[in-house]
Design a protein around this motif. Structure first.
Motif, PDB file in Angstrom:
ATOM      1  N   GLU A 232       0.803  -1.221   0.000  1.00  0.00           N
ATOM      2  CA  GLU A 232       0.000   0.000   0.000  1.00  0.00           C
ATOM      3  C   GLU A 232       0.834   1.269   0.000  1.00  0.00           C
ATOM      4  OE1 GLU A 232      -3.041  -0.142   3.006  1.00  0.00           O
ATOM      5  OE2 GLU A 232      -3.524  -2.222   2.505  1.00  0.00           O
ATOM      6  N   LYS A 233       2.076   1.162   0.457  1.00  0.00           N
ATOM      7  CA  LYS A 233       2.884   2.375   0.591  1.00  0.00           C
ATOM      8  C   LYS A 233       4.091   2.397  -0.351  1.00  0.00           C
ATOM      9  CE  LYS A 233       0.492   4.155   4.037  1.00  0.00           C
ATOM     10  NZ  LYS A 233      -0.071   5.502   4.059  1.00  0.00           N
ATOM     11  N   ILE A 234       4.979   1.434  -0.161  1.00  0.00           N
ATOM     12  CA  ILE A 234       6.277   1.510  -0.842  1.00  0.00           C
ATOM     13  C   ILE A 234       6.154   1.235  -2.349  1.00  0.00           C
ATOM     14  CG2 ILE A 234       8.604   0.516  -0.927  1.00  0.00           C
ATOM     15  CD1 ILE A 234       8.011   2.347   1.546  1.00  0.00           C
ATOM     16  N   TRP A 235       5.555   0.104  -2.722  1.00  0.00           N
ATOM     17  CA  TRP A 235       5.501  -0.234  -4.152  1.00  0.00           C
ATOM     18  C   TRP A 235       4.765   0.802  -4.999  1.00  0.00           C
ATOM     19  CZ3 TRP A 235       4.538  -6.245  -3.427  1.00  0.00           C
ATOM     20  CH2 TRP A 235       5.743  -6.841  -3.072  1.00  0.00           C
ATOM     21  N   PRO A 236       3.596   1.329  -4.531  1.00  0.00           N
ATOM     22  CA  PRO A 236       2.931   2.349  -5.361  1.00  0.00           C
ATOM     23  C   PRO A 236       3.809   3.577  -5.612  1.00  0.00           C
ATOM     24  CG  PRO A 236       1.431   1.547  -3.646  1.00  0.00           C
ATOM     25  CD  PRO A 236       2.778   0.963  -3.356  1.00  0.00           C
ATOM     26  N   LEU A 237       4.593   3.953  -4.618  1.00  0.00           N
ATOM     27  CA  LEU A 237       5.484   5.111  -4.815  1.00  0.00           C
ATOM     28  C   LEU A 237       6.652   4.744  -5.718  1.00  0.00           C
ATOM     29  CD1 LEU A 237       5.634   6.795  -1.298  1.00  0.00           C
ATOM     30  CD2 LEU A 237       4.430   7.570  -3.333  1.00  0.00           C
ATOM     31  N   GLU A 238       7.198   3.559  -5.493  1.00  0.00           N
ATOM     32  CA  GLU A 238       8.330   3.133  -6.333  1.00  0.00           C
ATOM     33  C   GLU A 238       7.914   3.037  -7.800  1.00  0.00           C
ATOM     34  OE1 GLU A 238      11.663   0.698  -4.059  1.00  0.00           O
ATOM     35  OE2 GLU A 238       9.795  -0.438  -4.163  1.00  0.00           O
ATOM     36  N   ALA A 239       6.638   2.711  -8.034  1.00  0.00           N
ATOM     37  CA  ALA A 239       6.144   2.596  -9.414  1.00  0.00           C
ATOM     38  C   ALA A 239       6.223   3.941 -10.135  1.00  0.00           C
ATOM     39  CB  ALA A 239       4.706   2.071  -9.406  1.00  0.00           C
ATOM     40  N   LYS A 240       6.249   5.023  -9.371  1.00  0.00           N
ATOM     41  CA  LYS A 240       6.319   6.355  -9.981  1.00  0.00           C
ATOM     42  C   LYS A 240       7.751   6.840 -10.209  1.00  0.00           C
ATOM     43  CE  LYS A 240       2.123   7.996  -7.607  1.00  0.00           C
ATOM     44  NZ  LYS A 240       1.651   9.027  -6.660  1.00  0.00           N
ATOM     45  N   TYR A 241       8.719   6.043  -9.777  1.00  0.00           N
ATOM     46  CA  TYR A 241      10.126   6.456  -9.894  1.00  0.00           C
ATOM     47  C   TYR A 241      10.543   6.636 -11.354  1.00  0.00           C
ATOM     48  CZ  TYR A 241      12.288   6.197  -5.194  1.00  0.00           C
ATOM     49  OH  TYR A 241      12.700   6.435  -3.907  1.00  0.00           O
ATOM     50  N   THR A 242      11.280   7.696 -11.621  1.00  0.00           N
ATOM     51  CA  THR A 242      11.958   7.912 -12.900  1.00  0.00           C
ATOM     52  C   THR A 242      13.465   7.804 -12.640  1.00  0.00           C
ATOM     53  OG1 THR A 242      12.237  10.274 -12.478  1.00  0.00           O
ATOM     54  CG2 THR A 242      10.163   9.588 -13.540  1.00  0.00           C
ATOM     55  N   PRO A 243      14.277   7.782 -13.676  1.00  0.00           N
ATOM     56  CA  PRO A 243      15.737   7.779 -13.434  1.00  0.00           C
ATOM     57  C   PRO A 243      16.172   8.968 -12.570  1.00  0.00           C
ATOM     58  CG  PRO A 243      15.280   7.257 -15.722  1.00  0.00           C
ATOM     59  CD  PRO A 243      13.962   7.615 -15.101  1.00  0.00           C
ATOM     60  N   GLU A 244      15.476  10.085 -12.701  1.00  0.00           N
ATOM     61  CA  GLU A 244      15.793  11.280 -11.904  1.00  0.00           C
ATOM     62  C   GLU A 244      15.560  11.027 -10.403  1.00  0.00           C
ATOM     63  OE1 GLU A 244      17.151  13.573 -13.550  1.00  0.00           O
ATOM     64  OE2 GLU A 244      17.001  15.458 -12.429  1.00  0.00           O
ATOM     65  N   HIS A 245      14.510  10.278 -10.083  1.00  0.00           N
ATOM     66  CA  HIS A 245      14.275   9.917  -8.688  1.00  0.00           C
ATOM     67  C   HIS A 245      15.403   9.023  -8.165  1.00  0.00           C
ATOM     68  CE1 HIS A 245      10.067  11.046  -9.692  1.00  0.00           C
ATOM     69  NE2 HIS A 245      10.047  11.450  -8.435  1.00  0.00           N
ATOM     70  N   ALA A 246      15.757   8.021  -8.972  1.00  0.00           N
ATOM     71  CA  ALA A 246      16.827   7.109  -8.562  1.00  0.00           C
ATOM     72  C   ALA A 246      18.105   7.892  -8.316  1.00  0.00           C
ATOM     73  CB  ALA A 246      17.049   6.044  -9.633  1.00  0.00           C
ATOM     74  N   LYS A 247      18.380   8.824  -9.206  1.00  0.00           N
ATOM     75  CA  LYS A 247      19.615   9.614  -9.118  1.00  0.00           C
ATOM     76  C   LYS A 247      19.689  10.407  -7.808  1.00  0.00           C
ATOM     77  CE  LYS A 247      21.439  13.762 -11.359  1.00  0.00           C
ATOM     78  NZ  LYS A 247      21.398  14.535 -12.622  1.00  0.00           N
ATOM     79  N   TRP A 248      18.656  11.175  -7.491  1.00  0.00           N
ATOM     80  CA  TRP A 248      18.730  12.030  -6.301  1.00  0.00           C
ATOM     81  C   TRP A 248      18.574  11.217  -5.018  1.00  0.00           C
ATOM     82  CZ3 TRP A 248      21.285  16.214  -6.741  1.00  0.00           C
ATOM     83  CH2 TRP A 248      21.309  16.872  -7.977  1.00  0.00           C
ATOM     84  N   GLY A 249      17.812  10.130  -5.088  1.00  0.00           N
ATOM     85  CA  GLY A 249      17.742   9.238  -3.930  1.00  0.00           C
ATOM     86  C   GLY A 249      19.110   8.633  -3.642  1.00  0.00           C
ATOM     87  N   ALA A 250      19.782   8.180  -4.698  1.00  0.00           N
ATOM     88  CA  ALA A 250      21.116   7.603  -4.524  1.00  0.00           C
ATOM     89  C   ALA A 250      22.086   8.640  -3.975  1.00  0.00           C
ATOM     90  CB  ALA A 250      21.630   7.044  -5.848  1.00  0.00           C
ATOM     91  N   LYS A 251      21.990   9.857  -4.497  1.00  0.00           N
ATOM     92  CA  LYS A 251      22.920  10.901  -4.025  1.00  0.00           C
ATOM     93  C   LYS A 251      22.688  11.222  -2.546  1.00  0.00           C
ATOM     94  CE  LYS A 251      23.851  13.198  -8.450  1.00  0.00           C
ATOM     95  NZ  LYS A 251      25.185  13.825  -8.516  1.00  0.00           N
TER      96      LYS A 251
END
Lengths: 431, 431
Positions: free
Chosen positions: B88-107
């Protein structure tokens, strides 16, 4: 009468509704909170204004069990069985303590508590005059008791009790109301029933609460049953201990019957989760006690078994360990843990009318956490960030009774360099 | 070739003898450690000298399991049952991830790891090119894999495997040798036996190790037994997974038979103690695994279930929780915990010839901890202080491959303000 406003912060109140005010402000006049809410309309009328720059402001944390002078023993002995640790390491060194050791140990502990956001702490030790003086100087708040162990001659016992009573009398409401006192038999396994009864009587006479160690290890509980035919909880209850306002530390090994008694008699339980783990004592059934309505607060115990006094570590441990043990991630929420370290801490010391939450009329005891760090990003739930991601190292400002005692990580009432130096010097004299 | 000497420090080596050198020094030339010991006689010949002022210098910590982009979800959802939390929480948000999200999350994650003394980390996620680029820029060391989940069509599965293999091939030994790669089926419950077999074959072809989640919850183990007639350990062993160099995260619910297999096949286990507690998964039998000779290291898992990446917290948790569970204060000493976070972390990533301890010839990956604070006083056992009293917040300097990337708490390769701002902005776009 100076009026001060701290504004533009996230105010975590710990009030009955667990209210969190974004872009909030808190107004104080001398010792007292006079305003909590959005930026007030009479903003201009305050004598002094402090921009919180979005940081989190919350009630000062309350540490409900410890022994400050033992900080001199940090890292001296770890990873040992409890009895070996006590008998071969801790007790021989403690036997060498002078008032000077107690003084610098207490100062080191008080410094560390202020640095990590604790504004009120419980202390059970001896040489309590030194500790009270250190509290007075540092500007922190203390609930202090001379812990008594009932070994030796009756003369020795009576002299210790007299010392404890004299201390409790002379320092109660001392340091401008920042000190209150208790009486404290060390534990049912170090004090005879008769001696405990005498201490209870004295607490009635002096109108002070009682504090003790209880049911910390399985061995201790078994021994109590063997010797007195009852668990420590039932034993203390039979002696009338719980007919007094009382705070017990640990309560790791308590039965369902024990928990019923603790709830019925409104006994306050200080949960010392990290110390209980580190000494191999076990894990207290906090979920069950909360369910039954027992008031739970958090304590670090001494540095010798922790090994620091950062109550943020207890917050996180309390909010995670019980989930793991119960295999249930809903047990003890971040909010519940924070209440243990704030308002429930105050309730456990019968100080809830003065501290523990940010409400108009209470004393201005609060801390400011620097949220301009990765640990507080992204800006979601501030209570979650405080409990699960924060550290006492993130505390930048500390106020007690309206007086600032930590300013951007710098002590205003303590000479840090001197305390570190003297604590180190005194510790070398022990070994 | 510049030669630099750091001297007048307490050097905690994590070498075979767990040597600790008081008033010690470490010499480096470019990327490499050329000296470890007392202040050297050729002191004057070094091009640059840094006075450590009595601080502790130790190997950079190694975090052997995580998902850096998930830092955007810090504090977004806590205190929920694992399935509710995920579905209900994590997967629905992760489904919206773009490469830009991955980039700033990783940073954001990389910044936090450097700030708290981690110099090498494992990452399993997608959009791995973004993460590899972030590692390259920040100067940290990463062991990276594109985690694959085997749901959906075979076409989708094959395209994911191709992506994972392409990434593993193109970035292995990238960033000046600071990046190595693995292949990673997400878990036995999200990847069919056939798919896992294909991934194993690919790992043989590419000569890279394998990484997976395994036996994290009791439910997962029971489901595996129901579906495949074997525990996840036996199941993976039957598929030939452990005939490859392999690192598994969690191993919370493992039987004695499972532990025998892990030991025999030299499977590396990443112990994610805080995440396992916080998600209500349970407590891994680390004492038993160590006894049987399994290599144990420490992982934070992602920020979403921790909620930070401070490996010092894992150190203390690993050294205290197992004592409490076993009711034995001698289980997992401070020194054992520190080895899990240093040399055993390196061994778990097949990097022990390059990092994990301070020895001549190894890469210069180390951190300096500011001990001029109460937490490190009195000056007794430095290893005890690091594990039981220290915090990642106490780290002041960080070096990787001889290059300083944190200087007195300031980042030399990262624009901190920008990372905090962008991570916050990207997270707002998710909800």
């Amino acid at each position: 009468m100076a009026r001060k406003l701290l504004y533009n912060g996230t105010i975590v109140t710990s009030n009955t509704n667990n209210e969190v005010i974004e872009n909030g402000a808190i107004g104080i006049e001398d010792e007292t909170i006079i305003y909590v809410g959005a930026t007030p309309e009479d903003f201009a009328s305050y004598d002094e204004k402090v921009d919180l720059k979005g940081n989190i402001l919350l009630p000062g944390l309350v540490n409900t069990h410890g022994h400050t002078p033992m900080s001199l023993l940090r890292g001296y002995a770890d990873d040992l069985h409890l009895q070996t640790w006590l008998e071969e390491k801790i007790w021989p060194l403690e036997a060498k303590y002078t008032p000077e050791h107690a003084k610098w140990g207490a100062k080191l502990s008080i410094l560390e508590m202020i640095r990590t956001g604790t504004t009120t702490f419980v202390d059970m030790y001896d040489n309590m005059d030194e500790i009270a003086k250190a509290v007075e100087e540092a500007g922190i708040r203390g609930v202090l008791c001379r812990g008594v162990i009932g070994f030796g001659s009756d003369e020795l016992r009576q002299s210790k009790l007299k010392e404890a009573a004299d201390f409790a009398k002379s320092w109660n409401n001392g340091a401008g109301g920042r000190i209150t006192t208790m009486l404290s038999p060390h534990s049912p396994y170090t004090c005879s029933p008769e001696y405990i009864s005498q201490i209870i009587d004295k607490s009635v006479e002096l109108k002070v609460p009682l504090h003790t160690h209880m049911s910390e290890t399985k061995f201790e509980v078994e021994k109590n049953i063997e010797e007195f035919g009852a668990s420590p909880v039932v034993h203390l209850d039979n002696l009338g201990f719980f007919d007094r306002p009382s705070l017990v530390a640990h309560a790791v090994h308590v039965s369902d019957e024990d928990i019923e008694i603790l709830a019925k008699k409104d006994v306050k339980v200080s949960h010392n989760v990290i110390s209980n783990l580190k000494l191999g004592s076990g894990i207290a059934p906090i979920g069950k006690m909360l369910e039954k309505g027992v008031t739970i607060s958090l304590g670090t115990d001494s540095v010798a078994s922790n090994n620091n006094l950062d109550l943020f570590e207890e917050l996180k441990a309390a909010a995670t360990i019980h989930k793991g043990v119960a295999r249930d991630a809903t047990v003890i929420t971040a909010q519940q843990a924070l209440r243990m370290a704030t308002i429930q801490g105050a309730e456990s010391l019968w100080l809830e009318r003065r501290i523990g939450s940010l409400e108009v009329g209470k004393d201005a005891d609060f801390i400011v956490v620097n949220t301009n760090q990765s640990f507080f990003y992204p800006k979601h739930d501030p209570v979650s960030h405080l409990v699960y991601s924060g550290s006492g190292r993130d505390v930048k400002d500390v106020y007690v009774q309206g007086k600032q005692i930590l300013d951007n990580g710098q002590f205003k009432t303590i000479d840090e360099e001197k305390v570190l130096y003297e604590a180190n010097r005194m510790s070398k004299l022990l070994s």
